[in-house]
Write an enzyme that holds these catalytic residues in place. Structure first.
Site, mmCIF file in Angstrom:
data_model
loop_
_atom_site.group_PDB
_atom_site.id
_atom_site.type_symbol
_atom_site.label_atom_id
_atom_site.label_comp_id
_atom_site.label_asym_id
_atom_site.label_seq_id
_atom_site.Cartn_x
_atom_site.Cartn_y
_atom_site.Cartn_z
ATOM 1 N N ASN A 124 0.854 -1.189 0.000
ATOM 2 C CA ASN A 124 0.000 0.000 0.000
ATOM 3 C C ASN A 124 0.890 1.239 0.000
ATOM 4 O O ASN A 124 1.869 1.309 0.733
ATOM 5 C CB ASN A 124 -0.906 0.021 1.236
ATOM 6 C CG ASN A 124 -1.937 1.133 1.153
ATOM 7 O OD1 ASN A 124 -2.917 1.032 0.422
ATOM 8 N ND2 ASN A 124 -1.702 2.225 1.871
ATOM 9 N N GLU A 185 -0.818 0.610 -5.710
ATOM 10 C CA GLU A 185 -0.690 1.964 -6.288
ATOM 11 C C GLU A 185 0.587 2.103 -7.117
ATOM 12 O O GLU A 185 0.635 2.894 -8.068
ATOM 13 C CB GLU A 185 -0.678 3.032 -5.183
ATOM 14 C CG GLU A 185 -2.026 3.314 -4.532
ATOM 15 C CD GLU A 185 -2.257 2.522 -3.268
ATOM 16 O OE1 GLU A 185 -1.503 1.544 -3.035
ATOM 17 O OE2 GLU A 185 -3.192 2.861 -2.513
ATOM 18 N N ASP A 231 -4.251 22.131 7.400
ATOM 19 C CA ASP A 231 -4.667 21.054 6.499
ATOM 20 C C ASP A 231 -5.243 21.616 5.207
ATOM 21 O O ASP A 231 -5.273 22.816 4.975
ATOM 22 C CB ASP A 231 -5.649 20.108 7.205
ATOM 23 C CG ASP A 231 -5.390 18.665 6.778
ATOM 24 O OD1 ASP A 231 -5.066 18.460 5.605
ATOM 25 O OD2 ASP A 231 -5.522 17.758 7.607
#
Ligand SMILES: Cc1cc2nc3c(=O)[nH]c(=O)nc-3n(C[C@H](O)[C@H](O)[C@H](O)COP(=O)(O)O)c2cc1C
Length: 423
Positions: A124, A185, A231
Site C-alpha cells: 500500500n 498503487e 490542512d
C-alpha cells in the site's frame, strides 16, 4: 524553474517564500542547516501535471482513469539512484524539513509517500505527513480506516515502513489514489510513467528506484500528540494521538533534492483532488454517460465536485449524484451539469443552477453519512469515522415539467444559452 541561491531558512522563511511566489516551481540551492537542495511547486497546476505526463490538460482525466483501470507491475532493478548513499547512522536534523507556520506542532515532512505491506492485501502506498520529534523519530498522521492504518492494525500495531521523498509525478498521483483493496498503487504509478523498483536496504519493502530520498523504519505502538497543522481546508487541524515512526536507515541520491509541499496550498489541493476525479468518473459512467469531473478549488479540491453528464434519461442527474458519492467517499456536495456548461467557469455553474434547477425537486440530501476528517463542520469523535450531511444538486436541463409530464426535445432546447454570432 526559478532558482534561489541565497540561504533560506526552512524554519518559517522558506514556506512563506514559496507561498509569496504563488507556488511556482522553485529550487532553493542553499537551505540553512542542510546540504540538500529543496524543490517546491513542481506540480502546482494542471498544466504542469499535464506537461509532466506528456498529455494535453483536457486528457488528464482519461489518462488517470486508464492507469487506474490498467495497472502495470513495475520492473525490479538491482541498483538504484535512491541508494547511491546509505546512512545507517540516522540524523533527521540533516534534512531541510520545513516548519511552515508559527502555530505548527513542529517541522513537517509534507511530500513523503509511505510504502507498507498489508499482511493480507500486499503493498500500500499513501501520503502521510510526518512531524519530526527528534534525530530518529516522527509522529505520522494515519487517517483511520485508510490503507496504512488498517495494515498496521492487521499487523498487530507495528509495521515496517519506507518513506520516499522526491518522487516522480506518477508516484505522487498514484499515492493519492484509493484504488480497490489489493490494487497496488505502484502498479498504477508504473502505468502512468515507468517506475522501476528496488529492494530496501533494511526492511522487506520495495521503493521507486528513482526517488531522491528514502527513510526506512518501523511504525511503532507508541503514540504521541501530532499537530496542530494546517490542512487541506486551510484551517488548523486538531492535535491527535498518532503513532511514532522510528527511522533506522536513510538512503539517497548523491545530490538528493528534498521536496517541499505547502499544506493547504495549490499543490496539496491538486494532488489530493485530481486523482479522485477518475474514481468519480468511473462510478458515474456505470449509471449514465459521464463527460467530465472536477473537484473545485473552492471546495478545497476534496469536498465539492462538479460532474458533467450527457443526459439520455430524465433521472440521469439523480443517478449521477448517488454514483459520485460512491466514487469519492469524502465528497460532501456535488453539482451535476449538462455537457454545454463549462465546468471550469464558476459563473457558468451558477448560471446552470439559476436557470435549470428547482430546489423542491432537484436536491438530494443524505443526512448522517460517513464523511471527511478534514471538514471542520463535520461531527468528529476520536478514533471513529467522521459524520456529515451530504447534498447533491441536479442542475441539468429538467426533462420533466412541474406537472410530471416529459418535455419534448424542442422544449428542452429552449434551456440552452442563446449565443451572439461572432461579428
Ligand atoms: C499532499 C498530501 C498529503 C496527505 N497527507 C495525508 C496524511 O497525513 N495522512 C493520511 O492518512 N492521508 C494523507 N493524504 C491522503 C492519502 O494519500 C490518500 O487518502 C490516499 O489515497 C489513501 O489511500 P489508501 O486508502 O489506499 O491508503 C494526503 C494526500 C496528499 C496528496
Amino acid at each position: 524553474m526559478l532558482t534561489i541561491s541565497q540561504e533560506v531558512d526552512p524554519h518559517l522563511e522558506m514556506a512563506a517564500l514559496i507561498h509569496q511566489l504563488g507556488e511556482r516551481p522553485v529550487l532553493f540551492r542553499c537551505a540553512k542547516g542542510s546540504d540538500h537542495t529543496v524543490a517546491a511547486g513542481i506540480c502546482s497546476s494542471r498544466e504542469l501535471v499535464a506537461l509532466g505526463l506528456d498529455v494535453p490538460r483536457e486528457g488528464l482525466l482519461v489518462t488517470l482513469a486508464e492507469a487506474l483501470r490498467n495497472p502495470v507491475p513495475p520492473q525490479m532493478v538491482a541498483a538504484a539512484p535512491c541508494q547511491e548513499v546509505v546512512e545507517k547512522s540516522v540524523d533527521l536534523y540533516k534534512l531541510p524539513i520545513l516548519t511552515h507556520l508559527p502555530g505548527d506542532g513542529g517541522p513537517y515532512v509534507t511530500a513523503g509517500v509511505a510504502i507498507v505491506k498489508d499482511p493480507e492485501l500486499g503493498r500500500n502506498t499513501c501520503f502521510h505527513r510526518l512531524m519530526r520529534l527528534d534525530e530518529t523519530h516522527f509522529a505520522a498522521r494515519l487517517i483511520e480506516g485508510r490503507g496504512t492504518h488498517t495494515a498496521v492494525q492487521k499487523a498487530g500495531g507495528e509495521l515496517e515502513i519506507a518513506i520516499c521523498i522526491g518522487n516522480s509525478l506518477g508516484v505522487l498521483l498514484a499515492a493519492a489514489m484509493s484504488p480497490p483493496p489489493g490494487v497496488d498503487e505502484l502498479c498504477i504509478a508504473n502505468a502512468l510513467l515507468p517506475t522501476p523498483l528496488v529492494k530496501c536496504c533494511t526492511v522487506a519493502l520495495e521503493v521507486p528506484a528513482e526517488a531522491e530520498i528514502v527513510l526506512e523504519g518501523r511504525i511503532t505502538r507508541q503514540l504521541v500528540d501530532e499537530g496542530p497543522f494546517l490542512d487541506l481546508t486551510e484551517t488548523m487541524d486538531i492535535v491527535r494521538c498518532q503513532p511514532v515512526v522510528e527511522i533506522k536507515c536513510i538512503t539517497h541520491r548523491r545530490d538528493a533534492i528534498y521536496q517541499a509541499l505547502l499544506p493547504g496550498g495549490l499543490e496539496h489541493k491538486l494532488l489530493m483532488g485530481m486523482p479522485r476525479e477518475p474514481s468519480i468518473y468511473e462510478e458515474v459512467n456505470k449509471v449514465c454517460d459521464c463527460v467530465n469531473v472536477l473537484l473545485t478549488p473552492g471546495g478545497a479540491s476534496w469536498l465539492h465536485a462538479v460532474v458533467q453528464i450527457r443526459k439520455r434519461n430524465p433521472d440521469d442527474g439523480r443517478r449521477a449524484i448517488e454514483a459520485a458519492f460512491r466514487g469519492h467517499a469524502s465528497l460532501k456536495h456535488v453539482l451535476i451539469v449538462d455537457e454545454d456548461i463549462n465546468i471550469y467557469d464558476p459563473a457558468e455553474l451558477e448560471w446552470a443552477m439559476a436557470t435549470r434547477f428547482q430546489a423542491e425537486c432537484d436536491v438530494v440530501v443524505l443526512p448522517d453519512q460517513p464523511g471527511s476528517s478534514l471538514d471542520p463542520s463535520a461531527l468528529h469523535v476520536p478514533g471513529v469515522k467522521s459524520r456529515t450531511a451530504k447534498m447533491g444538486l441536479d442542475a441539468t436541463i429538467p426533462w420533466r415539467k412541474p406537472s410530471g409530464a416529459l418535455r419534448t426535445e424542442q422544449e428542452r432546447a429552449a434551456f440552452h444559452k442563446v449565443r451572439y454570432k461572432a461579428a
